[in-house]
Write an enzyme that holds these catalytic residues in place. Structure first.
Site, PDB file in Angstrom:
ATOM      1  N   GLU A 128     -30.531 -29.108  45.858  1.00  0.00           N
ATOM      2  CA  GLU A 128     -29.180 -29.275  45.317  1.00  0.00           C
ATOM      3  C   GLU A 128     -28.833 -30.766  45.319  1.00  0.00           C
ATOM      4  O   GLU A 128     -29.091 -31.436  46.320  1.00  0.00           O
ATOM      5  CB  GLU A 128     -28.148 -28.524  46.161  1.00  0.00           C
ATOM      6  CG  GLU A 128     -26.785 -28.531  45.496  1.00  0.00           C
ATOM      7  CD  GLU A 128     -25.710 -27.776  46.293  1.00  0.00           C
ATOM      8  OE1 GLU A 128     -26.020 -27.188  47.347  1.00  0.00           O
ATOM      9  OE2 GLU A 128     -24.574 -27.786  45.831  1.00  0.00           O
ATOM     10  N   ALA A 269     -26.568 -29.710  55.967  1.00  0.00           N
ATOM     11  CA  ALA A 269     -27.432 -28.545  55.883  1.00  0.00           C
ATOM     12  C   ALA A 269     -27.419 -28.028  54.461  1.00  0.00           C
ATOM     13  O   ALA A 269     -26.603 -28.456  53.648  1.00  0.00           O
ATOM     14  CB  ALA A 269     -26.945 -27.453  56.833  1.00  0.00           C
ATOM     15  N   MET A 270     -28.318 -27.064  54.187  1.00  0.00           N
ATOM     16  CA  MET A 270     -28.420 -26.551  52.820  1.00  0.00           C
ATOM     17  C   MET A 270     -28.683 -25.046  52.841  1.00  0.00           C
ATOM     18  O   MET A 270     -29.539 -24.565  53.578  1.00  0.00           O
ATOM     19  CB  MET A 270     -29.559 -27.307  52.106  1.00  0.00           C
ATOM     20  CG  MET A 270     -29.820 -26.830  50.706  1.00  0.00           C
ATOM     21  SD  MET A 270     -28.390 -27.136  49.610  1.00  0.00           S
ATOM     22  CE  MET A 270     -28.573 -25.780  48.472  1.00  0.00           C
ATOM     23  N   GLU A 271     -27.939 -24.360  51.975  1.00  0.00           N
ATOM     24  CA  GLU A 271     -27.878 -22.897  52.006  1.00  0.00           C
ATOM     25  C   GLU A 271     -28.963 -22.190  51.199  1.00  0.00           C
ATOM     26  O   GLU A 271     -28.741 -21.062  50.735  1.00  0.00           O
ATOM     27  CB  GLU A 271     -26.509 -22.463  51.475  1.00  0.00           C
ATOM     28  CG  GLU A 271     -26.266 -22.690  49.966  1.00  0.00           C
ATOM     29  CD  GLU A 271     -25.533 -23.981  49.638  1.00  0.00           C
ATOM     30  OE1 GLU A 271     -25.592 -24.924  50.457  1.00  0.00           O
ATOM     31  OE2 GLU A 271     -24.918 -24.069  48.558  1.00  0.00           O
ATOM     32  N   HIS A 304     -20.867 -21.893  57.778  1.00  0.00           N
ATOM     33  CA  HIS A 304     -20.692 -22.346  56.388  1.00  0.00           C
ATOM     34  C   HIS A 304     -21.922 -21.990  55.541  1.00  0.00           C
ATOM     35  O   HIS A 304     -21.792 -21.378  54.476  1.00  0.00           O
ATOM     36  CB  HIS A 304     -20.442 -23.853  56.392  1.00  0.00           C
ATOM     37  CG  HIS A 304     -20.260 -24.449  55.033  1.00  0.00           C
ATOM     38  ND1 HIS A 304     -19.017 -24.715  54.507  1.00  0.00           N
ATOM     39  CD2 HIS A 304     -21.154 -24.817  54.085  1.00  0.00           C
ATOM     40  CE1 HIS A 304     -19.159 -25.228  53.293  1.00  0.00           C
ATOM     41  NE2 HIS A 304     -20.450 -25.304  53.021  1.00  0.00           N
ATOM     42  N   GLU A 305     -23.094 -22.373  56.029  1.00  0.00           N
ATOM     43  CA  GLU A 305     -24.301 -22.119  55.223  1.00  0.00           C
ATOM     44  C   GLU A 305     -24.555 -20.625  55.090  1.00  0.00           C
ATOM     45  O   GLU A 305     -24.945 -20.144  54.033  1.00  0.00           O
ATOM     46  CB  GLU A 305     -25.536 -22.815  55.831  1.00  0.00           C
ATOM     47  CG  GLU A 305     -25.388 -24.312  56.068  1.00  0.00           C
ATOM     48  CD  GLU A 305     -24.855 -25.099  54.879  1.00  0.00           C
ATOM     49  OE1 GLU A 305     -25.086 -24.683  53.728  1.00  0.00           O
ATOM     50  OE2 GLU A 305     -24.177 -26.129  55.099  1.00  0.00           O
ATOM     51  N   GLU A 327     -17.938 -24.545  47.213  1.00  0.00           N
ATOM     52  CA  GLU A 327     -17.700 -25.365  48.403  1.00  0.00           C
ATOM     53  C   GLU A 327     -16.276 -25.212  48.956  1.00  0.00           C
ATOM     54  O   GLU A 327     -16.092 -25.072  50.160  1.00  0.00           O
ATOM     55  CB  GLU A 327     -18.041 -26.830  48.128  1.00  0.00           C
ATOM     56  CG  GLU A 327     -19.522 -27.076  47.806  1.00  0.00           C
ATOM     57  CD  GLU A 327     -20.486 -26.563  48.874  1.00  0.00           C
ATOM     58  OE1 GLU A 327     -20.046 -26.238  49.995  1.00  0.00           O
ATOM     59  OE2 GLU A 327     -21.699 -26.461  48.574  1.00  0.00           O
TER      60      GLU A 327
HETATM   61  N1  B3K Z   1     -24.565 -27.292  49.434  1.00  0.00           N
HETATM   62  C1  B3K Z   1     -25.038 -28.300  50.338  1.00  0.00           C
HETATM   63  C2  B3K Z   1     -24.745 -29.686  49.910  1.00  0.00           C
HETATM   64  C3  B3K Z   1     -25.729 -30.257  48.996  1.00  0.00           C
HETATM   65  C4  B3K Z   1     -25.475 -31.714  48.750  1.00  0.00           C
HETATM   66  C5  B3K Z   1     -26.354 -32.243  47.719  1.00  0.00           C
HETATM   67  N2  B3K Z   1     -26.187 -33.669  47.517  1.00  0.00           N
HETATM   68  C6  B3K Z   1     -24.502 -28.098  51.717  1.00  0.00           C
HETATM   69  C7  B3K Z   1     -23.237 -27.350  51.809  1.00  0.00           C
HETATM   70  O1  B3K Z   1     -22.207 -27.737  51.325  1.00  0.00           O
HETATM   71  O2  B3K Z   1     -23.263 -26.289  52.345  1.00  0.00           O
HETATM   72 ZN    ZN Z   2     -21.320 -25.813  51.294  1.00  0.00          ZN
END
Ligand code: B3K
Ligand code: ZN
Length: 876
Positions: A128, A269-271, A304-305, A327
């Site tokens: 992402e 972090a990333m989901e 959140h994730e 978000e």
């Molecule tokens: N969705 C990711 C953020 C990605 C950022 C990319 N530059 C984490 C989050 O908001 O949960």
């Molecule tokens: Zn997020």
């Protein structure tokens, strides 16, 4: 910028994708010199597209080496396609076809940490928003959703663990020492949710039984030295899974949920579907190395994730302008989760503090944008406080307008109606409207208009008629994208206090009423009011606005003591302190002697003496408005005056309240074994708040207390609090000693070393820039590690205003040097670091010139799209 200036992309130009990808089969051969990526895409023309026989334009970065391209099994030659810096185009395609592609990439050279890269020898991904195009040619846009199968082949010894999204379906060994594993993700997803991990990782297993009785395997993968830091994240994950079932009726959908901790990561972090990847700083914890704030942060981020699995993955964004769809909603969900797990009022205070300092500043700066931006040059620059935190406030207002029950109906309808789709913020509001029957027409402006509305309130009371009137006006300052703003629909939560401080009944036993502000000027009348009430306005911070009402100091002290709304009690204290400090700042600037008004001492005396208050709340009430908040409120920011006045007020309070502060310190000092529960956390927060006041007295006996706490602490909260107080003090040899002991103790733990760096970077002492430069020269510093960069450079430039804004401009030159160096390695981190320089218009003309000169110096070189967008908009 020497090349052609990058182009902006506009929401109004959105078109549905001309092609769809039904199936994506990926095959990775991970190697030390190069990685081979084979893709097999089952594609067709999109029946909803009006682009007829459009050519297929796949996204693909310049770093991709194209080895082979086949259409329906036949090789394509260079004359069959065109390639430019961003894409590969193939014309004259049939309606259905299979495209196979072989590309070669070099993850080991990828310092942008976007796409496939290596961290401490492990392969991992971050896709992402647009990182997948650094892995292979693809329709890398969120409205192209596909089912993925991923096969990973790698040397078994170095990469025993091979992970991707979904469920593991097959695995095997090869004779050459390599092994392979195949993963199948049955849920359609956009490429930004793709993930791959390969490395020498240990795992901690757990499980969760869903409300329908399915057992889900939970796995946390970490490097071996971190095995003792996994429990908290797993416990947080299980709490999140249960909470989402209870509060939103959302159950997890795969048989396995995995989290991997990596050291090199651009954000928190990333989901990724079924395979969340976390910055190690946002998942690893144990009491000896992690502060209470750290534990709470991890719980919030794990939640959140996890919550993204529904709000983001099952229902995703149509395009990146809709980022707040996932978000804003998910931040609202995680904030409510944290509020339910701990203290609701404390969580609200923390969130509003962040919003009012950092997001309000963003709204007032050159990067101001609506929650749904209308254009961008680089989408990575729009993962902002506006999209996240203000976006969450907007969802919170919908919750307030609908009430919990209708809101839940709305979210049920949203998930049901759009499951498996890529949708817009408007679809979200539509579902809320359809389910509740409440008109959100005007409310939609919160998504399209940037800027922080100002709400001015005045009142009058007519004793004869027993009538109380509130007159309310709203306006919103101009922002770069528009000078004229339409009135917002603002839910203003109001209570009225009588002379004893009790809430008045505002009808049907209600003590808080939501007033609907929809016009530029409005009047609200309360009948049957027996005596002049005191209004408690914007309770719970019911809208992200600046509220103005001419409260007197006595009224604020009264609200601090009596308001039934915990948030407003705290906010009354903040207003009182802000009013006094603003007066002192101007006294300082005009060379007048500084004298602290007694009202604050009286108010704090009450707070400290009130044993019925939760210690966490007392600690929050005692915390003076931050320098960043005072800066945000200032007409022209004077960092030195702000810093000196805040220190002065703190010292005066400490002097006046020494006895009470010492009692609070002793009374709340941890005894016995460390505990991580709400009560113990609250006590530690008050204990450390009291110590922080006492240390301003610069008395050796207080230093001894801090040193004792530092040496005897069995937890990082107490140890770090003491370290930072000693390190920022004027006790020269003691501070050196504490810093060096701390480093000796923790040098093997990179996350604690980051904390140690930040303590030094945020020191208000005059030598802090020199110290930061010296630390950067040490082998422990690494410009390719974002956590290190944030801990040292980010903390100095973003959280040490008095030193960053030194009058000689050396702070600005330092930041520009770092941005120029970093932009070549990691554009996302470079452009984030720029934030403090973008605010140059808020300072005096001398500082303005110095900051501007550094922005121009940065602009003169070759820049990434990321930094170009920030610098060019700042200079516009
Ligand atoms: N969705 C990711 C953020 C990605 C950022 C990319 N530059 C984490 C989050 O908001 O949960
Ligand atoms: Zn997020």
């Amino acid at each position: 910028m020497s090349k052609d200036n990058p182009r902006a992309i506009h929401l109004k130009d959105y078109r549905v994708p001309p092609f769809l990808i039904d199936r994506t089969e990926l095959h990775f051969e991970l190697g030390e010199k190069a990685t081979l990526v084979k893709s097999r895409l089952s594609m067709r023309r999109n029946p909803d597209s009006d682009e007829g026989d459009a050519a297929l334009q796949l996204h693909g970065d310049t770093s991709l080496v194209l080895r082979r391209l086949q259409l329906d099994g036949k090789d394509l030659s260079v004359s069959d396609y065109q390639r430019d810096d961003e894409s590969l185009t193939i014309a004259q395609l049939p309606d259905n076809f299979v495209l196979e592609c072989v590309t070669l990439i070099k993850p080991q050279e990828n310092t942008s940490l976007e796409g496939l890269y290596k961290s401490n020898g492990m392969f991992c991904t971050q896709c992402e928003a647009e990182g997948f195009r650094k892995i292979t040619f693809y329709l890398d846009r969120p409205d192209v959703m596909s089912v993925f199968t991923t096969t990973i082949v790698a040397n078994r010894q170095d990469y025993p663990v091979l992970l991707s999204n979904g469920n593991p379906v097959e695995q095997g060994e090869q004779e050459d020492g390599r092994h392979w594993c195949r993963w199948d993700d049955p849920f359609k997803k956009p490429a930004y949710l793709f993930a791959l991990v390969a490395g020498k990782l240990e795992q901690v297993d757990d499980s969760f039984t869903t409300q329908s009785g399915r057992e889900v395997a939970l796995r946390l993968f970490v490097e071996p030295q971190n095995l003792d830091k996994c429990d908290h994240a797993l416990a947080s994950l299980k709490r999140s899974m249960a909470w989402d079932e209870q509060v939103y009726g959302r159950e997890y959908d795969l048989d396995i949920f995995m989290i991997v901790a990596v050291d090199h990561f651009n954000m928190g972090a990333m989901e990724n579907k079924g395979l969340n990847i976390f910055n190690s700083s946002c998942v690893l914890a144990n009491p000896a190395t992690t502060t209470d704030a750290g534990f709470q942060r991890i719980e919030g981020i794990v939640g959140h994730e996890y919550f993204h699995n529904w709000s983001g993955n099952r229902v995703t964004c149509r395009d990146w302008f809709q980022l707040s769809l996932k978000e804003g909603f998910t931040v609202f969900r995680d904030a409510e989760f944290s509020a339910d797990m701990g203290s609701r009022t404390v969580k609200r205070i923390e969130d509003v503090s962040l919003l009012r300092t950092a997001q309000f500043a963003e709204d007032a700066g050159p990067m101001a944008h609506p929650v749904r931006p209308a254009s961008y040059i680089e989408i990575s620059n729009f993962y902002t406080l506006t999209v996240y935190e203000k976006g969450a406030e907007v969802v919170r207002m919908i919750h307030t307008l609908l009430g919990a029950e209708q809101f839940r109906k709305g979210s049920d309808l949203y998930f049901e109606r759009h499951d498996g789709q890529a949708v817009t913020t408007d679809d979200f509001i539509q579902a809320m409207e359809d389910a509740s029957g409440i008109d959100l027409g005007q409310f939609r402006r919160w998504y399209s208009q940037a800027g922080t509305p100002v709400v001015e309130v005045s009142d009058d009371y007519d004793a004869e008629q027993r009538r109380y009137r509130l007159k309310v006006r709203q306006h919103c300052p101009a922002t770069p994208e528009s000078d004229s703003k339409q009135p917002f629909h603002i839910p203003l939560a109001v209570g009225l206090l009588d002379e004893q401080g009790n809430d008045l009944d505002l009808g049907d036993g209600q003590t808080t009423k939501i007033l609907h502000l929809t016009e530029a000027e409005q009047e609200f009348v309360f009948e049957g009011i027996d005596s002049q009430p005191l209004p408690s306005l914007l309770r719970g911070f019911s809208a992200p606005v600046k509220l103005r009402y001419p409260y007197s100091a006595e009224q604020l002290v009264f609200l601090m003591a009596h308001d039934s709304d915990g948030f407003n009690r705290w906010d009354a204290g903040q207003r009182l302190a802000v009013d006094l400090m603003q007066g002192l700042i101007s006294d300082y600037q005009q060379g007048r002697e500084l004298v602290l008004d007694r009202s604050l001492v009286e108010a704090y005396t009450k707070v400290l003496s009130d044993r019925s208050l939760d210690p966490a709340m007392v600690a929050k009430l005692l915390l003076l408005p931050s320098e960043a908040y005072l800066a945000e409120l200032a007409e022209v920011i004077d960092p030195e005056a702000i810093h000196l006045v805040r220190e002065f007020v703190k010292r005066e309070l400490a002097q006046a309240l020494q006895g009470l502060l010492m009692d609070a310190y002793r009374h709340n000092r941890s005894e016995g074994d460390y505990q991580l529960n709400a009560d113990a956390i609250a006590r530690r927060s008050l204990q450390n708040a009291a110590l922080s006041y006492l240390m301003t007295l610069e008395q050796p006996r207080i230093l001894v207390l801090a040193q004792h706490q530092f040496a005897s602490a069995d937890n990082m909260t107490d140890q770090l609090a003491a370290l930072s107080l000693i390190a920022h003090s004027g006790f020269e040899s003691e501070r050196q000693q504490a810093l060096s002991e701390f480093y000796q103790q923790w040098q093997q733990d990179p996350l604690v070393v980051n904390q140690w760096l930040s303590v030094q970077a945020t020191s208000p002492r005059d030598d802090s820039l020199t110290q930061v430069k010296a630390l950067m020269a040490q082998p422990l510093f690494d410009l390719t590690n974002p956590n290190r960069v944030r801990a040292l450079i980010g903390a100095f430039c973003g959280q040490n205003a008095v030193q960053f804004h030194r009058a000689d401009g050396e702070g600005y030159r330092f930041l520009a040097d770092q941005v120029i160096a970093l932009d070549k390695l990691n554009p996302q981190i470079a452009s984030r670091l720029l934030t403090p320089l973008t605010r140059w218009k808020r300072y005096d003309s001398r500082r303005q010139a110095l900051m501007r000169a550094q922005l121009e110096r940065i602009m003169a070189g070759e820049l990434s799209k990321d930094s170009y967008e920030i610098v060019s908009k700042s200079l516009a």
